[in-house]
Design a protein around this motif. Sequence first.
Motif, PDB file in Angstrom:
ATOM      1  N   GLU A  58     -71.725  70.310 -78.897  1.00 38.62           N
ATOM      2  CA  GLU A  58     -72.595  70.622 -77.763  1.00 38.62           C
ATOM      3  C   GLU A  58     -72.052  71.753 -76.902  1.00 38.62           C
ATOM      4  OE1 GLU A  58     -75.651  68.953 -76.916  1.00 38.62           O
ATOM      5  OE2 GLU A  58     -75.364  68.458 -79.032  1.00 38.62           O
ATOM      6  N   SER A  59     -70.738  71.817 -76.735  1.00 36.00           N
ATOM      7  CA  SER A  59     -70.161  72.857 -75.885  1.00 36.00           C
ATOM      8  C   SER A  59     -68.722  73.132 -76.295  1.00 36.00           C
ATOM      9  CB  SER A  59     -70.214  72.460 -74.411  1.00 36.00           C
ATOM     10  OG  SER A  59     -69.411  71.318 -74.167  1.00 36.00           O
ATOM     11  N   ILE A  60     -68.275  74.343 -75.988  1.00 34.60           N
ATOM     12  CA  ILE A  60     -66.899  74.759 -76.233  1.00 34.60           C
ATOM     13  C   ILE A  60     -66.195  74.850 -74.888  1.00 34.60           C
ATOM     14  CG2 ILE A  60     -65.400  76.575 -77.144  1.00 34.60           C
ATOM     15  CD1 ILE A  60     -67.729  77.367 -78.993  1.00 34.60           C
ATOM     16  N   LEU A  61     -65.094  74.145 -74.742  1.00 36.72           N
ATOM     17  CA  LEU A  61     -64.348  74.146 -73.486  1.00 36.72           C
ATOM     18  C   LEU A  61     -63.584  75.464 -73.332  1.00 36.72           C
ATOM     19  CD1 LEU A  61     -63.050  70.464 -73.600  1.00 36.72           C
ATOM     20  CD2 LEU A  61     -65.071  71.364 -72.434  1.00 36.72           C
ATOM     21  N   PRO A  62     -63.240  75.845 -72.108  1.00 38.67           N
ATOM     22  CA  PRO A  62     -62.551  77.123 -71.881  1.00 38.67           C
ATOM     23  C   PRO A  62     -61.296  77.265 -72.727  1.00 38.67           C
ATOM     24  CG  PRO A  62     -63.283  76.198 -69.801  1.00 38.67           C
ATOM     25  CD  PRO A  62     -63.533  75.136 -70.836  1.00 38.67           C
ATOM     26  N   ARG A  63     -61.119  78.461 -73.280  1.00 39.99           N
ATOM     27  CA  ARG A  63     -59.965  78.751 -74.121  1.00 39.99           C
ATOM     28  C   ARG A  63     -58.796  79.239 -73.281  1.00 39.99           C
ATOM     29  NH1 ARG A  63     -63.844  82.216 -78.147  1.00 39.99           N
ATOM     30  NH2 ARG A  63     -64.555  80.484 -79.477  1.00 39.99           N
ATOM     31  N   THR A  64     -57.591  79.042 -73.806  1.00 40.94           N
ATOM     32  CA  THR A  64     -56.401  79.633 -73.180  1.00 40.94           C
ATOM     33  C   THR A  64     -56.009  80.858 -74.012  1.00 40.94           C
ATOM     34  OG1 THR A  64     -55.012  78.050 -74.399  1.00 40.94           O
ATOM     35  CG2 THR A  64     -55.613  77.488 -72.139  1.00 40.94           C
ATOM     36  N   ILE A  65     -54.988  80.723 -74.831  1.00 37.89           N
ATOM     37  CA  ILE A  65     -54.545  81.838 -75.664  1.00 37.89           C
ATOM     38  C   ILE A  65     -55.462  81.977 -76.879  1.00 37.89           C
ATOM     39  CG2 ILE A  65     -52.617  82.767 -77.010  1.00 37.89           C
ATOM     40  CD1 ILE A  65     -52.109  82.583 -74.002  1.00 37.89           C
ATOM     41  N   THR A  66     -55.843  83.208 -77.205  1.00 39.24           N
ATOM     42  CA  THR A  66     -56.646  83.468 -78.392  1.00 39.24           C
ATOM     43  C   THR A  66     -55.915  84.474 -79.273  1.00 39.24           C
ATOM     44  OG1 THR A  66     -58.727  83.077 -77.210  1.00 39.24           O
ATOM     45  CG2 THR A  66     -58.849  84.314 -79.272  1.00 39.24           C
ATOM     46  N   LEU A  67     -55.626  84.075 -80.503  1.00 37.75           N
ATOM     47  CA  LEU A  67     -54.980  84.971 -81.455  1.00 37.75           C
ATOM     48  C   LEU A  67     -56.034  85.661 -82.319  1.00 37.75           C
ATOM     49  CD1 LEU A  67     -52.030  82.733 -82.760  1.00 37.75           C
ATOM     50  CD2 LEU A  67     -52.052  84.279 -80.800  1.00 37.75           C
ATOM     51  N   LYS A  68     -55.739  86.893 -82.715  1.00 34.36           N
ATOM     52  CA  LYS A  68     -56.649  87.628 -83.582  1.00 34.36           C
ATOM     53  C   LYS A  68     -56.285  87.465 -85.053  1.00 34.36           C
ATOM     54  CE  LYS A  68     -57.855  91.167 -80.151  1.00 34.36           C
ATOM     55  NZ  LYS A  68     -57.869  92.628 -79.834  1.00 34.36           N
ATOM     56  N   ARG A  69     -54.997  87.370 -85.334  1.00 31.74           N
ATOM     57  CA  ARG A  69     -54.538  87.197 -86.717  1.00 31.74           C
ATOM     58  C   ARG A  69     -53.437  86.148 -86.749  1.00 31.74           C
ATOM     59  NH1 ARG A  69     -52.962  92.994 -88.927  1.00 31.74           N
ATOM     60  NH2 ARG A  69     -52.298  91.711 -90.671  1.00 31.74           N
ATOM     61  N   PRO A  70     -53.731  84.925 -87.168  1.00 26.57           N
ATOM     62  CA  PRO A  70     -55.037  84.420 -87.574  1.00 26.57           C
ATOM     63  C   PRO A  70     -55.923  84.161 -86.350  1.00 26.57           C
ATOM     64  CG  PRO A  70     -53.461  82.645 -87.599  1.00 26.57           C
ATOM     65  CD  PRO A  70     -52.687  83.892 -87.266  1.00 26.57           C
ATOM     66  N   ARG A  71     -57.213  84.008 -86.595  1.00 24.67           N
ATOM     67  CA  ARG A  71     -58.165  83.815 -85.506  1.00 24.67           C
ATOM     68  C   ARG A  71     -58.135  82.344 -85.084  1.00 24.67           C
ATOM     69  NH1 ARG A  71     -63.771  83.132 -84.432  1.00 24.67           N
ATOM     70  NH2 ARG A  71     -64.477  84.511 -82.758  1.00 24.67           N
ATOM     71  N   VAL A  72     -57.328  82.048 -84.074  1.00 27.60           N
ATOM     72  CA  VAL A  72     -57.119  80.674 -83.602  1.00 27.60           C
ATOM     73  C   VAL A  72     -57.027  80.706 -82.085  1.00 27.60           C
ATOM     74  CG1 VAL A  72     -55.623  78.634 -83.708  1.00 27.60           C
ATOM     75  CG2 VAL A  72     -55.857  80.098 -85.709  1.00 27.60           C
ATOM     76  N   SER A  73     -57.572  79.680 -81.442  1.00 29.73           N
ATOM     77  CA  SER A  73     -57.489  79.590 -79.983  1.00 29.73           C
ATOM     78  C   SER A  73     -56.552  78.460 -79.564  1.00 29.73           C
ATOM     79  CB  SER A  73     -58.881  79.349 -79.385  1.00 29.73           C
ATOM     80  OG  SER A  73     -59.364  78.064 -79.738  1.00 29.73           O
ATOM     81  N   ASN A  74     -56.139  78.539 -78.307  1.00 30.21           N
ATOM     82  CA  ASN A  74     -55.370  77.475 -77.653  1.00 30.21           C
ATOM     83  C   ASN A  74     -53.995  77.207 -78.269  1.00 30.21           C
ATOM     84  OD1 ASN A  74     -57.478  76.945 -75.765  1.00 30.21           O
ATOM     85  ND2 ASN A  74     -58.552  75.754 -77.331  1.00 30.21           N
ATOM     86  N   VAL A  75     -53.459  78.182 -78.994  1.00 26.76           N
ATOM     87  CA  VAL A  75     -52.077  78.066 -79.471  1.00 26.76           C
ATOM     88  C   VAL A  75     -51.144  78.107 -78.268  1.00 26.76           C
ATOM     89  CG1 VAL A  75     -50.239  79.279 -80.717  1.00 26.76           C
ATOM     90  CG2 VAL A  75     -52.512  79.056 -81.739  1.00 26.76           C
ATOM     91  N   ASP A  76     -50.188  77.195 -78.208  1.00 28.89           N
ATOM     92  CA  ASP A  76     -49.257  77.192 -77.073  1.00 28.89           C
ATOM     93  C   ASP A  76     -47.796  77.321 -77.484  1.00 28.89           C
ATOM     94  OD1 ASP A  76     -48.703  74.685 -78.082  1.00 28.89           O
ATOM     95  OD2 ASP A  76     -49.611  73.594 -76.428  1.00 28.89           O
ATOM     96  N   THR A  77     -47.522  77.338 -78.789  1.00 30.95           N
ATOM     97  CA  THR A  77     -46.149  77.493 -79.269  1.00 30.95           C
ATOM     98  C   THR A  77     -46.125  78.435 -80.465  1.00 30.95           C
ATOM     99  OG1 THR A  77     -45.486  75.286 -78.529  1.00 30.95           O
ATOM    100  CG2 THR A  77     -44.151  76.300 -80.254  1.00 30.95           C
ATOM    101  N   VAL A  78     -45.210  79.396 -80.438  1.00 32.34           N
ATOM    102  CA  VAL A  78     -45.016  80.291 -81.580  1.00 32.34           C
ATOM    103  C   VAL A  78     -43.590  80.128 -82.085  1.00 32.34           C
ATOM    104  CG1 VAL A  78     -44.955  82.677 -82.382  1.00 32.34           C
ATOM    105  CG2 VAL A  78     -46.727  81.956 -80.764  1.00 32.34           C
ATOM    106  N   VAL A  79     -43.460  79.804 -83.362  1.00 35.40           N
ATOM    107  CA  VAL A  79     -42.153  79.726 -84.006  1.00 35.40           C
ATOM    108  C   VAL A  79     -41.890  81.076 -84.653  1.00 35.40           C
ATOM    109  CG1 VAL A  79     -40.743  78.595 -85.763  1.00 35.40           C
ATOM    110  CG2 VAL A  79     -42.406  77.254 -84.447  1.00 35.40           C
TER     111      VAL A  79
END
Length: 288
Positions: A58-79
């Motif tokens: 029904e709805s998409i909640l507000p996003r935080t971080i958005t990556l372009k490669r890969p196309r993923v939202s709401n990532v909060d940790t990068v190894v």
Amino acid sequence: MRRGIITRFHSNFAVVRDEDEDLTTLCTLRGRFKLSNIKPMVGDRVEYILSHDRGRIESILPRTITLKRPRVSNVDTVVVVLTRSQPNVPWSMMDRIIAGVELSDVNVVLALNKIDITPKEEIKEFESIYAHYDVVLTSAYTMKGVEELEEHLKGHISVFAGPSGVGKSSLLNSILKSNLKTGSVSQATNMGKHTTTSASLMELENGGFVVDTPGFVTMNFQNLEPSKVQELFPEIKAASLGCLFDDCVHDAEPGCHVKELVEKGEIARSRYESYINILHESEGEERQ
């Protein structure tokens, strides 16, 4: 109305993992998303309605971080996976990659991989230089450090990144094989991985998700304000509080506490040189 997270996306369908129950559902998208040219992403937190064994977003909640490669939202940790043997990644390249991750304002974990073939002095030097980060010593071959790394992924949406040849995929596969949550995707979804058009989120047994493909780190600092460069180097940012001038950028100014600590060996010279290179890169764009 339920809440969940999109773990896979294909065409007009999405696999949603429920936020409160052990439930994974294949969901359709409301027509208004296409009319509004809104395309859901893997990682999106959504509200959806469940009817029998299918759902509708029904709805998409507000996003935080958005990556372009890969196309993923709401990532909060990068190894960030790095090596000092096969290949021996230069300190300058390491610092540019880490600084690129810092631009996204996420948790940073450094995995020094291939420690089974890395000289001990190289390992100690790495730990010393990056002591202000969470450092995990790993080997995808011997599984050394894999459990410790999993603890850093717990409760987060994580992605792996790093230069070519350091073993990102091997290390990621080691984690997925040892810690993948079983039965998390219902047979009713009928969406094999080969049918997906983007990266997927894999749910881990200890909680949290990891992107199933390594990410790409942008290392373009030309549009960055010079005063912001120090924020990409935590130890330099912390030391800047002791500088004589509040607007010190730790280059040619007198009374610079950062340069004093570099001379004393308390801040690695390689880190300072990387900082200066990125600073001049940003200033070059500023003068154009």
